[in-house]
Design an enzyme around this catalytic site. Structure first.
Site, PDB file in Angstrom:
ATOM      1  N   GLY A   1       1.047  -0.822  -0.045  1.00  0.00           N
ATOM      2  CA  GLY A   1      -0.022  -0.106   0.291  1.00  0.00           C
ATOM      3  C   GLY A   1       0.818   1.109  -0.379  1.00  0.00           C
ATOM      4  O   GLY A   1       2.027   1.058   1.029  1.00  0.00           O
TER       5      GLY A   1
ATOM      6  N   ARG B   1       0.605  -5.144  -5.307  1.00  0.00           N
ATOM      7  CA  ARG B   1       1.129  -6.233  -4.074  1.00  0.00           C
ATOM      8  C   ARG B   1       1.106  -7.243  -5.452  1.00  0.00           C
ATOM      9  O   ARG B   1       0.371  -7.279  -6.796  1.00  0.00           O
ATOM     10  CB  ARG B   1      -0.229  -6.830  -4.011  1.00  0.00           C
ATOM     11  CG  ARG B   1      -0.856  -5.904  -2.642  1.00  0.00           C
ATOM     12  CD  ARG B   1      -1.239  -6.339  -1.449  1.00  0.00           C
ATOM     13  NE  ARG B   1      -2.056  -5.605  -1.017  1.00  0.00           N
ATOM     14  CZ  ARG B   1      -1.355  -4.481   0.572  1.00  0.00           C
ATOM     15  NH1 ARG B   1       0.176  -4.533   0.022  1.00  0.00           N
ATOM     16  NH2 ARG B   1      -1.891  -3.867   0.916  1.00  0.00           N
TER      17      ARG B   1
ATOM     18  N   GLY C   1       6.185  -2.046   3.520  1.00  0.00           N
ATOM     19  CA  GLY C   1       5.819  -2.362   4.615  1.00  0.00           C
ATOM     20  C   GLY C   1       6.131  -3.828   5.063  1.00  0.00           C
ATOM     21  O   GLY C   1       7.099  -3.963   4.355  1.00  0.00           O
ATOM     22  N   ASP C   2       5.584  -4.493   5.946  1.00  0.00           N
ATOM     23  CA  ASP C   2       6.036  -4.986   6.612  1.00  0.00           C
ATOM     24  C   ASP C   2       6.202  -6.424   5.892  1.00  0.00           C
ATOM     25  O   ASP C   2       6.761  -7.868   5.537  1.00  0.00           O
ATOM     26  CB  ASP C   2       5.356  -6.068   8.169  1.00  0.00           C
ATOM     27  CG  ASP C   2       5.423  -7.425   8.495  1.00  0.00           C
ATOM     28  OD1 ASP C   2       6.342  -7.261   8.953  1.00  0.00           O
ATOM     29  OD2 ASP C   2       5.195  -8.345   8.666  1.00  0.00           O
ATOM     30  N   GLY C   3       4.959  -6.980   4.697  1.00  0.00           N
ATOM     31  CA  GLY C   3       5.238  -7.775   3.637  1.00  0.00           C
ATOM     32  C   GLY C   3       6.047  -7.275   2.529  1.00  0.00           C
ATOM     33  O   GLY C   3       6.587  -8.201   2.779  1.00  0.00           O
ATOM     34  N   SER C   4       6.665  -6.259   2.683  1.00  0.00           N
ATOM     35  CA  SER C   4       7.381  -6.123   1.685  1.00  0.00           C
ATOM     36  C   SER C   4       8.419  -6.046   1.841  1.00  0.00           C
ATOM     37  O   SER C   4       9.946  -6.582   1.140  1.00  0.00           O
ATOM     38  CB  SER C   4       7.265  -4.283   0.968  1.00  0.00           C
ATOM     39  OG  SER C   4       6.233  -4.730   0.481  1.00  0.00           O
TER      40      SER C   4
ATOM     41  N   SER D   1       4.829   2.489   5.518  1.00  0.00           N
ATOM     42  CA  SER D   1       3.961   1.793   6.065  1.00  0.00           C
ATOM     43  C   SER D   1       2.943   3.234   6.441  1.00  0.00           C
ATOM     44  O   SER D   1       3.473   3.505   7.082  1.00  0.00           O
ATOM     45  CB  SER D   1       3.668   1.049   6.955  1.00  0.00           C
ATOM     46  OG  SER D   1       2.506   0.405   7.272  1.00  0.00           O
ATOM     47  N   ILE D   2       1.292   2.952   6.420  1.00  0.00           N
ATOM     48  CA  ILE D   2       0.837   3.413   7.614  1.00  0.00           C
ATOM     49  C   ILE D   2      -0.097   2.678   8.922  1.00  0.00           C
ATOM     50  O   ILE D   2      -0.713   3.399   8.753  1.00  0.00           O
ATOM     51  CB  ILE D   2      -0.947   3.705   6.136  1.00  0.00           C
ATOM     52  CG1 ILE D   2      -2.035   2.852   6.202  1.00  0.00           C
ATOM     53  CG2 ILE D   2      -0.428   5.130   6.060  1.00  0.00           C
ATOM     54  CD1 ILE D   2      -2.611   3.572   5.523  1.00  0.00           C
ATOM     55  N   ASP D   3       0.283   1.537   8.796  1.00  0.00           N
ATOM     56  CA  ASP D   3      -0.083   0.664  10.038  1.00  0.00           C
ATOM     57  C   ASP D   3       0.325   0.674  11.168  1.00  0.00           C
ATOM     58  O   ASP D   3      -0.245   0.204  12.145  1.00  0.00           O
ATOM     59  CB  ASP D   3      -0.043  -0.576   9.478  1.00  0.00           C
ATOM     60  CG  ASP D   3      -0.768  -0.922   7.778  1.00  0.00           C
ATOM     61  OD1 ASP D   3      -1.739  -0.442   7.417  1.00  0.00           O
ATOM     62  OD2 ASP D   3       0.039  -1.923   7.427  1.00  0.00           O
TER      63      ASP D   3
END
Length: 173
Positions: free
Chosen positions: A25, A88, A118-121, A164-166
């Site tokens: 994202g 994604r 973010g984390d997944g990336s 990340s915005i998470d």
């Protein structure tokens, strides 16, 4: 940094190639990060590639991996999202996808990768780094690259930038 330190940095990246991608994202600051990394690498004499559409662009290759210049990142820091796109990528979660990505980097002579996500990336980047040697071996076995080319690209340096915005990374808010 004073001007003497900056002069020492200048051209230390000569002969090196790096790529920048944004993944997952989109988040505020991604364009500023892309601009800063691109311009500093160019200042240091490195060849810089922008990978459009994140890991999907890395897997697909071709026109998704474009050589950047100073002007490529002009007037982007005030824009939202990420100007190089972010997608994604289910294919990158498979070994075959990462094999295609490795081939595309080797083809361009890229041994340095900056991933903003973010984390997944960043987890994906770490998996890619840990498999790099075996991916090159497999590319040699399949006849897609030569042994000499594999030796020239035997190490992949990765820098991960949190985008990340998470709010799920310690120390980032």
């Amino acid at each position: 940094m004073n001007s003497i330190d900056l002069e020492k940095l200048k051209m230390t990246g000569a002969g090196r190639a790096m790529a920048v991608l944004t993944s997952g994202g989109d988040a505020q600051g991604m364009n500023a990060a892309v601009r800063a990394v691109t311009r500093m690498a160019i200042y240091m004499g490195a060849k810089v590639y922008l990978i459009y559409e994140g890991y999907q662009g890395l897997v697909d290759g071709g026109d998704n991996i474009k050589l950047a210049n100073w002007q490529s990142v002009t007037n982007i820091i005030q824009l939202g999202g990420t100007v190089i796109g972010s997608a994604r990528c289910k294919a990158f979660t498979t070994r075959e996808g990462r094999l295609a990505a490795a081939f595309n980097l080797v083809k361009k002579g890229i041994t340095n990768l900056c991933v903003c996500g973010g984390d997944g990336s960043l987890t994906g980047a770490n998996i890619f780094r840990s498999e790099w040697s075996s991916l090159l071996e497999e590319l040699v076995q399949k006849g897609r690259i030569t042994d000499t080319l594999a030796k020239q690209h035997d190490h992949l340096n990765i820098v991960g930038l949190v985008g990340s915005i998470d709010n799920d990374f310690c120390g980032t808010t």
